[in-house]
Design a protein around this motif. Structure first.
Motif, PDB file in Angstrom:
ATOM      1  N   ARG A 191      14.958   8.568 -20.291  1.00  0.00           N
ATOM      2  CA  ARG A 191      13.961   9.173 -19.217  1.00  0.00           C
ATOM      3  C   ARG A 191      13.447   8.051 -18.188  1.00  0.00           C
ATOM      4  N   LEU A 192      13.892   8.125 -17.173  1.00  0.00           N
ATOM      5  CA  LEU A 192      13.710   7.348 -15.960  1.00  0.00           C
ATOM      6  C   LEU A 192      12.465   7.505 -15.338  1.00  0.00           C
ATOM      7  N   HIS A 193      11.597   6.461 -15.312  1.00  0.00           N
ATOM      8  CA  HIS A 193      10.184   6.419 -14.404  1.00  0.00           C
ATOM      9  C   HIS A 193      10.277   5.425 -13.392  1.00  0.00           C
ATOM     10  N   VAL A 194      10.147   5.923 -12.022  1.00  0.00           N
ATOM     11  CA  VAL A 194      10.005   4.970 -10.999  1.00  0.00           C
ATOM     12  C   VAL A 194       8.539   5.136 -10.408  1.00  0.00           C
ATOM     13  N   GLU A 195       8.040   3.810 -10.256  1.00  0.00           N
ATOM     14  CA  GLU A 195       6.672   3.610  -9.830  1.00  0.00           C
ATOM     15  C   GLU A 195       6.527   2.819  -8.338  1.00  0.00           C
ATOM     16  N   CYS A 196       6.273   3.274  -7.219  1.00  0.00           N
ATOM     17  CA  CYS A 196       6.234   2.701  -5.952  1.00  0.00           C
ATOM     18  C   CYS A 196       4.554   2.732  -5.456  1.00  0.00           C
ATOM     19  N   ASP A 197       3.999   1.391  -5.394  1.00  0.00           N
ATOM     20  CA  ASP A 197       2.808   1.426  -4.675  1.00  0.00           C
ATOM     21  C   ASP A 197       3.015   1.291  -3.073  1.00  0.00           C
ATOM     22  N   VAL A 198       2.390   2.332  -2.449  1.00  0.00           N
ATOM     23  CA  VAL A 198       2.697   2.516  -0.971  1.00  0.00           C
ATOM     24  C   VAL A 198       1.367   2.548  -0.378  1.00  0.00           C
ATOM     25  N   VAL A 199       1.239   1.793   0.829  1.00  0.00           N
ATOM     26  CA  VAL A 199      -0.039   1.768   1.693  1.00  0.00           C
ATOM     27  C   VAL A 199       0.297   2.188   3.045  1.00  0.00           C
ATOM     28  N   VAL A 200      -0.414   3.451   3.277  1.00  0.00           N
ATOM     29  CA  VAL A 200      -0.266   4.079   4.586  1.00  0.00           C
ATOM     30  C   VAL A 200      -1.297   3.843   5.454  1.00  0.00           C
ATOM     31  N   GLY A 201      -1.129   4.285   6.940  1.00  0.00           N
ATOM     32  CA  GLY A 201      -2.212   4.246   7.771  1.00  0.00           C
ATOM     33  C   GLY A 201      -3.040   5.582   7.956  1.00  0.00           C
ATOM     34  N   SER A 202      -3.932   5.536   8.876  1.00  0.00           N
ATOM     35  CA  SER A 202      -4.774   6.585   9.106  1.00  0.00           C
ATOM     36  C   SER A 202      -3.835   7.867   9.520  1.00  0.00           C
ATOM     37  N   ASP A 203      -2.719   7.638  10.017  1.00  0.00           N
ATOM     38  CA  ASP A 203      -1.883   8.921  10.483  1.00  0.00           C
ATOM     39  C   ASP A 203      -0.836   9.137   9.389  1.00  0.00           C
ATOM     40  N   GLY A 204      -0.958   8.428   8.110  1.00  0.00           N
ATOM     41  CA  GLY A 204      -0.209   8.906   6.984  1.00  0.00           C
ATOM     42  C   GLY A 204       1.237   8.157   7.030  1.00  0.00           C
ATOM     43  N   GLY A 205       1.436   7.267   8.183  1.00  0.00           N
ATOM     44  CA  GLY A 205       2.465   6.554   8.164  1.00  0.00           C
ATOM     45  C   GLY A 205       2.775   5.286   7.263  1.00  0.00           C
ATOM     46  N   VAL A 206       3.879   5.057   6.569  1.00  0.00           N
ATOM     47  CA  VAL A 206       3.818   3.807   5.872  1.00  0.00           C
ATOM     48  C   VAL A 206       3.692   2.554   6.529  1.00  0.00           C
ATOM     49  N   LEU A 207       2.835   1.659   6.035  1.00  0.00           N
ATOM     50  CA  LEU A 207       2.668   0.246   6.608  1.00  0.00           C
ATOM     51  C   LEU A 207       3.644  -0.766   6.393  1.00  0.00           C
ATOM     52  N   PRO A 208       4.072  -1.633   7.235  1.00  0.00           N
ATOM     53  CA  PRO A 208       5.185  -2.483   7.324  1.00  0.00           C
ATOM     54  C   PRO A 208       5.312  -3.174   5.707  1.00  0.00           C
ATOM     55  N   GLU A 209       4.124  -3.552   5.231  1.00  0.00           N
ATOM     56  CA  GLU A 209       3.974  -4.311   3.955  1.00  0.00           C
ATOM     57  C   GLU A 209       4.535  -3.395   3.101  1.00  0.00           C
TER      58      GLU A 209
END
Length: 220
Positions: A191-209
Motif C-alpha cells: 500500500r503506497l502513500h505519497v504526501e506532498c506539502d504544497v504552497v499556493v498563492g491567492s490565485d491557487g497556482g503553486v509557488l516556486p518553492e
C-alpha cells in the motif's frame, strides 16, 4: 603334590577370548556413525551457507527501490471564493521515476486527496491502473473535485486570512497499491502513500518553492 588356592588370595579370571573383538567392532560402528553424522552436518551447513550467499547476492542486485515522485505543477483555483473550492477543479502534475534497473512496478488505481489544515477540501480517482517499466519516468496528471467550506466558520476565516497574505499551505496526497515485477515473478502488494506539502498563492497556482519538490513516500 596337589596345589591348593588360599581363599584370601585373589583369583584372576581368564578373559573371554570373544569379548574383545565384539567390543572393538561396537566401537568401530559407533565411530563410523559419528563420523557420518559429522559429515552430513558439515554438508548441510555448507549448503545453507552457499544458499544464503546466493540469496544475499540476488537481493543486492534485485532489491526493489522506492519510486521517486516530484511535484511538477499544482493548481487549486477558487480559493478566494467565499465557498472555498466548491465547484472548482484541482489539477496536478507529478513525475514518477522508477529507479530500478531490472524491476518494473504495477500500479493499481490511484486516488488523490487535498487537505487544508487537516480538512479534506478535494479528492477523486486520478489515475487508472498502469505498468511502469524499469528506469522509466511517468507523468501522473489528474484532476480532483473541490469541496465546499462552510462560510462563517473558523476554517473559512483562516482560509480568507491566508488568501489575503497570498500564501496558502495545502497537503496533497496520493494513494495506490503497487507490486514489484522481476521478470515473471511478482511481489506481494504494498500500500503506497505519497504526501506532498504544497504552497499556493491567492490565485491557487503553486509557488516556486513547491515546484519540483520531492514528495515523501510511505508504505502502510
Amino acid at each position: 603334590m596337589p596345589m591348593f588356592h588360599s581363599p584370601c588370595l585373589p583369583t584372576h579370571s581368564r578373559s573371554n577370548p570373544h569379548h574383545r573383538p565384539r567390543l572393538t567392532a561396537s566401537r568401530l560402528r559407533e565411530s563410523l556413525t559419528t563420523r557420518f553424522a559429522k559429515c552430513v552436518c558439515s554438508l548441510l551447513l555448507t549448503l545453507l551457507l552457499i544458499g544464503a550467499i546466493i540469496v544475499f547476492v540476488l537481493w543486492l542486485n534485485l532489491r526493489p527501490h522506492r519510486p521517486h515522485l516530484h511535484l511538477a505543477d499544482f493548481a487549486a483555483p477558487g480559493l478566494a471564493d467565499p465557498a472555498g473550492l466548491a465547484d472548482s477543479v484541482i489539477s496536478f502534475n507529478v513525475t514518477d521515476r522508477n529507479p530500478n534497473q531490472k524491476i518494473g512496478i504495477y500500479y493499481d488505481a490511484m486516488v488523490g486527496s487535498v487537505y487544508y489544515r487537516d480538512r479534506l477540501v478535494g479528492s477523486g480517482q486520478v489515475m487508472f491502473p498502469f505498468y511502469q517499466p524499469p528506469k522509466n519516468t511517468t507523468a501522473i496528471t489528474g484532476q480532483m473535485a473541490g469541496a465546499r467550506i462552510a462560510s462563517g466558520g473558523t476554517l473559512s476565516a483562516q482560509l480568507a486570512a491566508d488568501v489575503a497574505r497570498g500564501r496558502i499551505a495545502l497537503r496533497f496526497e496520493l494513494g495506490s497499491t503497487i507490486r514489484f515485477k522481476v521478470k515473471t515473478w511478482d511481489t506481494h502488494r504494498h500500500r503506497l502513500h505519497v504526501e506532498c506539502d504544497v504552497v499556493v498563492g491567492s490565485d491557487g497556482g503553486v509557488l516556486p518553492e513547491s515546484k519540483n519538490k520531492r514528495c515523501p513516500i510511505y508504505f502502510i
